[in-house]
Scaffold this motif. Structure first.
Motif, PDB file in Angstrom:
ATOM      1  N   MET E   1      -2.332  44.652  40.645  1.00 33.42           N
ATOM      2  CA  MET E   1      -1.685  44.831  41.965  1.00 33.42           C
ATOM      3  C   MET E   1      -0.476  43.918  42.058  1.00 33.42           C
ATOM      4  O   MET E   1      -0.608  42.708  41.945  1.00 33.42           O
ATOM      5  N   ASN E   2       0.708  44.496  42.240  1.00 32.87           N
ATOM      6  CA  ASN E   2       1.876  43.616  42.288  1.00 32.87           C
ATOM      7  C   ASN E   2       2.645  43.708  43.612  1.00 32.87           C
ATOM      8  O   ASN E   2       3.853  43.642  43.639  1.00 32.87           O
ATOM      9  N   ILE E   3       1.911  43.896  44.713  1.00 29.22           N
ATOM     10  CA  ILE E   3       2.512  43.755  46.034  1.00 29.22           C
ATOM     11  C   ILE E   3       2.035  42.428  46.609  1.00 29.22           C
ATOM     12  O   ILE E   3       0.843  42.205  46.760  1.00 29.22           O
ATOM     13  N   ARG E   4       2.968  41.506  46.862  1.00 33.88           N
ATOM     14  CA  ARG E   4       2.597  40.173  47.337  1.00 33.88           C
ATOM     15  C   ARG E   4       2.966  40.078  48.819  1.00 33.88           C
ATOM     16  O   ARG E   4       4.146  39.960  49.148  1.00 33.88           O
ATOM     17  N   PRO E   5       1.974  40.165  49.716  1.00 33.83           N
ATOM     18  CA  PRO E   5       2.290  40.144  51.148  1.00 33.83           C
ATOM     19  C   PRO E   5       2.814  38.779  51.592  1.00 33.83           C
ATOM     20  O   PRO E   5       2.438  37.742  51.030  1.00 33.83           O
ATOM     21  N   LEU E   6       3.662  38.777  52.618  1.00 32.10           N
ATOM     22  CA  LEU E   6       4.248  37.531  53.133  1.00 32.10           C
ATOM     23  C   LEU E   6       3.414  37.002  54.293  1.00 32.10           C
ATOM     24  O   LEU E   6       2.809  37.762  55.047  1.00 32.10           O
ATOM     25  N   GLY E   7       3.441  35.688  54.452  1.00 28.16           N
ATOM     26  CA  GLY E   7       2.837  35.035  55.612  1.00 28.16           C
ATOM     27  C   GLY E   7       1.359  35.313  55.732  1.00 28.16           C
ATOM     28  O   GLY E   7       0.583  35.091  54.804  1.00 28.16           O
ATOM     29  N   ASP E   8       0.962  35.804  56.900  1.00 33.87           N
ATOM     30  CA  ASP E   8      -0.457  36.068  57.162  1.00 33.87           C
ATOM     31  C   ASP E   8      -0.800  37.538  56.958  1.00 33.87           C
ATOM     32  O   ASP E   8      -1.765  38.035  57.534  1.00 33.87           O
ATOM     33  N   ARG E   9       0.008  38.230  56.118  1.00 33.08           N
ATOM     34  CA  ARG E   9      -0.269  39.640  55.902  1.00 33.08           C
ATOM     35  C   ARG E   9      -1.277  39.830  54.777  1.00 33.08           C
ATOM     36  O   ARG E   9      -1.405  39.000  53.877  1.00 33.08           O
ATOM     37  N   VAL E  10      -1.956  40.985  54.811  1.00 30.07           N
ATOM     38  CA  VAL E  10      -2.981  41.316  53.839  1.00 30.07           C
ATOM     39  C   VAL E  10      -2.746  42.762  53.419  1.00 30.07           C
ATOM     40  O   VAL E  10      -2.373  43.594  54.245  1.00 30.07           O
ATOM     41  N   VAL E  11      -2.927  43.050  52.125  1.00 26.92           N
ATOM     42  CA  VAL E  11      -2.855  44.427  51.648  1.00 26.92           C
ATOM     43  C   VAL E  11      -4.284  44.924  51.445  1.00 26.92           C
ATOM     44  O   VAL E  11      -5.085  44.261  50.783  1.00 26.92           O
ATOM     45  N   ILE E  12      -4.594  46.067  52.070  1.00 24.53           N
ATOM     46  CA  ILE E  12      -5.943  46.613  51.933  1.00 24.53           C
ATOM     47  C   ILE E  12      -5.870  48.053  51.437  1.00 24.53           C
ATOM     48  O   ILE E  12      -4.855  48.733  51.582  1.00 24.53           O
ATOM     49  N   LYS E  13      -6.967  48.501  50.848  1.00 31.64           N
ATOM     50  CA  LYS E  13      -7.092  49.892  50.380  1.00 31.64           C
ATOM     51  C   LYS E  13      -8.290  50.492  51.112  1.00 31.64           C
ATOM     52  O   LYS E  13      -9.411  49.972  51.035  1.00 31.64           O
ATOM     53  N   LYS E  14      -8.023  51.579  51.841  1.00 30.16           N
ATOM     54  CA  LYS E  14      -9.093  52.185  52.634  1.00 30.16           C
ATOM     55  C   LYS E  14     -10.222  52.683  51.751  1.00 30.16           C
ATOM     56  O   LYS E  14      -9.988  53.220  50.660  1.00 30.16           O
ATOM     57  N   LEU E  15     -11.460  52.550  52.231  1.00 27.60           N
ATOM     58  CA  LEU E  15     -12.614  53.053  51.506  1.00 27.60           C
ATOM     59  C   LEU E  15     -12.930  54.458  52.002  1.00 27.60           C
ATOM     60  O   LEU E  15     -12.780  54.764  53.177  1.00 27.60           O
ATOM     61  N   GLU E  16     -13.398  55.302  51.088  1.00 26.01           N
ATOM     62  CA  GLU E  16     -13.712  56.678  51.452  1.00 26.01           C
ATOM     63  C   GLU E  16     -14.983  56.730  52.290  1.00 26.01           C
ATOM     64  O   GLU E  16     -15.803  55.806  52.261  1.00 26.01           O
ATOM     65  N   ALA E  17     -15.173  57.821  52.969  1.00 22.58           N
ATOM     66  CA  ALA E  17     -16.334  58.018  53.841  1.00 22.58           C
ATOM     67  C   ALA E  17     -17.640  57.820  53.080  1.00 22.58           C
ATOM     68  O   ALA E  17     -18.572  57.181  53.578  1.00 22.58           O
ATOM     69  N   GLN E  18     -17.731  58.370  51.830  1.00 23.37           N
ATOM     70  CA  GLN E  18     -18.979  58.246  51.075  1.00 23.37           C
ATOM     71  C   GLN E  18     -19.297  56.776  50.776  1.00 23.37           C
ATOM     72  O   GLN E  18     -20.449  56.351  50.840  1.00 23.37           O
ATOM     73  N   GLU E  19     -18.285  55.987  50.457  1.00 25.08           N
ATOM     74  CA  GLU E  19     -18.533  54.558  50.219  1.00 25.08           C
ATOM     75  C   GLU E  19     -19.059  53.908  51.493  1.00 25.08           C
ATOM     76  O   GLU E  19     -19.933  53.068  51.476  1.00 25.08           O
ATOM     77  N   LYS E  20     -18.496  54.337  52.617  1.00 19.54           N
ATOM     78  CA  LYS E  20     -18.951  53.789  53.888  1.00 19.54           C
ATOM     79  C   LYS E  20     -20.425  54.095  54.103  1.00 19.54           C
ATOM     80  O   LYS E  20     -21.191  53.260  54.550  1.00 19.54           O
ATOM     81  N   THR E  21     -20.838  55.309  53.739  1.00 19.37           N
ATOM     82  CA  THR E  21     -22.231  55.682  53.921  1.00 19.37           C
ATOM     83  C   THR E  21     -23.125  54.803  53.044  1.00 19.37           C
ATOM     84  O   THR E  21     -24.137  54.265  53.503  1.00 19.37           O
ATOM     85  N   LYS E  22     -22.724  54.604  51.778  1.00 19.77           N
ATOM     86  CA  LYS E  22     -23.530  53.768  50.882  1.00 19.77           C
ATOM     87  C   LYS E  22     -23.720  52.365  51.467  1.00 19.77           C
ATOM     88  O   LYS E  22     -24.800  51.801  51.421  1.00 19.77           O
ATOM     89  N   SER E  23     -22.685  51.771  52.029  1.00 20.57           N
ATOM     90  CA  SER E  23     -22.825  50.415  52.562  1.00 20.57           C
ATOM     91  C   SER E  23     -23.493  50.410  53.934  1.00 20.57           C
ATOM     92  O   SER E  23     -23.632  49.364  54.551  1.00 20.57           O
ATOM     93  N   GLY E  24     -23.890  51.613  54.399  1.00 17.06           N
ATOM     94  CA  GLY E  24     -24.720  51.661  55.601  1.00 17.06           C
ATOM     95  C   GLY E  24     -23.944  51.729  56.904  1.00 17.06           C
ATOM     96  O   GLY E  24     -24.529  51.728  57.964  1.00 17.06           O
ATOM     97  N   ILE E  25     -22.613  51.770  56.813  1.00 15.10           N
ATOM     98  CA  ILE E  25     -21.827  51.765  58.046  1.00 15.10           C
ATOM     99  C   ILE E  25     -21.293  53.158  58.324  1.00 15.10           C
ATOM    100  O   ILE E  25     -20.668  53.767  57.465  1.00 15.10           O
ATOM    101  N   VAL E  26     -21.545  53.633  59.514  1.00 20.31           N
ATOM    102  CA  VAL E  26     -20.945  54.899  59.940  1.00 20.31           C
ATOM    103  C   VAL E  26     -20.045  54.599  61.125  1.00 20.31           C
ATOM    104  O   VAL E  26     -20.470  53.989  62.107  1.00 20.31           O
ATOM    105  N   LEU E  27     -18.816  54.987  61.022  1.00 25.72           N
ATOM    106  CA  LEU E  27     -17.864  54.663  62.090  1.00 25.72           C
ATOM    107  C   LEU E  27     -17.597  55.900  62.915  1.00 25.72           C
ATOM    108  O   LEU E  27     -17.264  56.948  62.374  1.00 25.72           O
ATOM    109  N   PRO E  28     -17.743  55.815  64.236  1.00 28.20           N
ATOM    110  CA  PRO E  28     -17.570  56.988  65.091  1.00 28.20           C
ATOM    111  C   PRO E  28     -16.160  57.553  64.985  1.00 28.20           C
ATOM    112  O   PRO E  28     -15.173  56.823  65.041  1.00 28.20           O
ATOM    113  N   THR E  29     -16.045  58.868  64.820  1.00 30.33           N
ATOM    114  CA  THR E  29     -14.737  59.484  64.604  1.00 30.33           C
ATOM    115  C   THR E  29     -14.019  59.768  65.907  1.00 30.33           C
ATOM    116  O   THR E  29     -12.839  60.050  65.908  1.00 30.33           O
ATOM    117  N   GLN E  30     -14.738  59.720  67.028  1.00 28.71           N
ATOM    118  CA  GLN E  30     -14.084  60.078  68.284  1.00 28.71           C
ATOM    119  C   GLN E  30     -13.439  58.878  68.973  1.00 28.71           C
ATOM    120  O   GLN E  30     -12.818  59.024  70.014  1.00 28.71           O
TER     121      GLN E  30
END
Lengths: 94, 94, 94, 94, 94, 94, 94
Positions: E1-30
């Motif tokens: 990964m060669n994007i270096r965020p400045l200051g208090d910024r963070v670079v994140i990569k969204k997790l897919e719905a199936q990964e969310k299910t495995k970790s036990g978290i379901v997030l309401p879509t509405q």
């Protein structure tokens, strides 16, 4: 007077138009945010107000000019007072 | 002059157009927030104003340029004054 | 020049389009908040401005780029000046 | 390059789409506030900016991602630059 | 990964719905401002950000919950990332 | 519970109406920003949050009153939680 | 009373109109943001609140004037309380 204002608040009693004339000040009535004269009747302790140090500059008995719509009006024993922050007082008239 | 402004406020008296001409400054009348020239007649003590240290830079007698709609107008012995914060004064004309 | 700006204010004189061409800078006219070039003619003392320490970075004679609608315009001896805060100056062109 | 930005401002030159492809970054065109890649060409001194200490983290030559509509565009010798605050730069691409 | 965020910024990569299910978290879509899970891929240095000291609390590899519409999306090698301020990250999921 | 809130954030689980009745509190349903009772299930570390020192006053297990629309809702193992800033918690009910 | 307010919050119980008459205060009903009298029933610890030091000036048992629409109303054992920030209390009536 038994209203004790908190923080940097001040209790004032508006002066009547005739008193204003005696002290030589005439305030324009057509101003949008019309200033008024009042007498200070109670002064808060000042000190730390929302994290900012405030030193009280007015004293009981001072005649002051303040922005008319600043503060909150309360009635006590038939007399109307205004409770406002010292910062809404523009000047002391001596 | 017996109006004593509080905090970082300043009492000024607007200068007439002819005075402005003598001092060499002509201020455009079509500007949206038209600046004006005035003379300082009273200066607050400065110091801690809403938790910020303010040092007064203007003195009684200074000719200043200020934003026309800043401050509050009061009339005293037939003369109109403006009470405004020092920060609404743009510059001293010498 | 006898306009002495207060605090972190700066007095500038806009440079004409032909001067801009000579210095190699062409500023797009269709920009919403069109920047302009100007020469600094007076610089405030800086220091504590509304409780914040400001160090003046521009000097009299600097050519600067500033946001066109920043500040207040005043006319003096037929020349138009702008009084603005140093923070509205984007860059010095050398 | 003779544009010297003030305070925490940075002068950047946008990179063309083909350069973006070479460095492996494709930026979605439908984003509301579309980020863009650019190269840093001048960096302000930082230090006290509006009373806050700012340390410059970018250097001349850095490839950066910034929010497209941040800053002010100026043209110099036919090349378009953007002057923006360092805080509007999101990341350095290495 | 060669994007270096400045200051208090963070670079994140969204997790897919199936990964969310495995970790036990379901997030309401509405939900109006729908939270999402993501993995942290790069973390800025923190320190003085706009005059405020920021200590980075997240690390590369952390699974985090963040407000969906926070930050700016960028695509790199076909993967979509989000650059956001650490303060827009609500919690770390362990 | 494996959601670790960042900064001054707190994870709470809303209490049902019957639990509210047992603890003697009835919250008016017609209030515009209806307060609710909840149990604290996770507490952030506090400390420097956006440059301000925050000391956490709530503990896991506390019953608290909070403003209904504060924070972000997440679902975990079928239970709905709310992640909010400690400052959105009005009081602890003992 | 077992509601413990957090930070600089205070729990108050509104006083009835007849009580107001006994204490000599009549509050105008036509005021836009009508002030009211109340009795303080619980006081938060004060201290650091959002990074600002707050010293509590009111005590349990104080009769206070507050802005009517400030704070959040909660009902407990059939009695309605208001939880508000101390700064929304204008004055103590003695």
């Amino acid at each position: 007077m038994n209203i004790r204002p908190l923080g940097d608040r001040v209790v004032i009693k508006k002066l009547e138009a005739q008193e204003k004339t005696k002290s030589g000040i005439v305030l324009p009535t057509q101003a949008k945010e019309q200033p008024q004269m009042a007498e200070v009747v109670a002064v808060g302790p000042g000190g730390l107000v929302e994290g900012k140090e405030v030193k009280m500059e007015v004293e009981v008995g001072n005649k002051v000019i303040f922005a008319k719509y600043a503060g909150t009006e309360v009635k006590y024993d038939g007399i109307e007072y205004t409770i406002l922050k010292q910062n809404d007082i523009l000047a002391i008239v001596e």
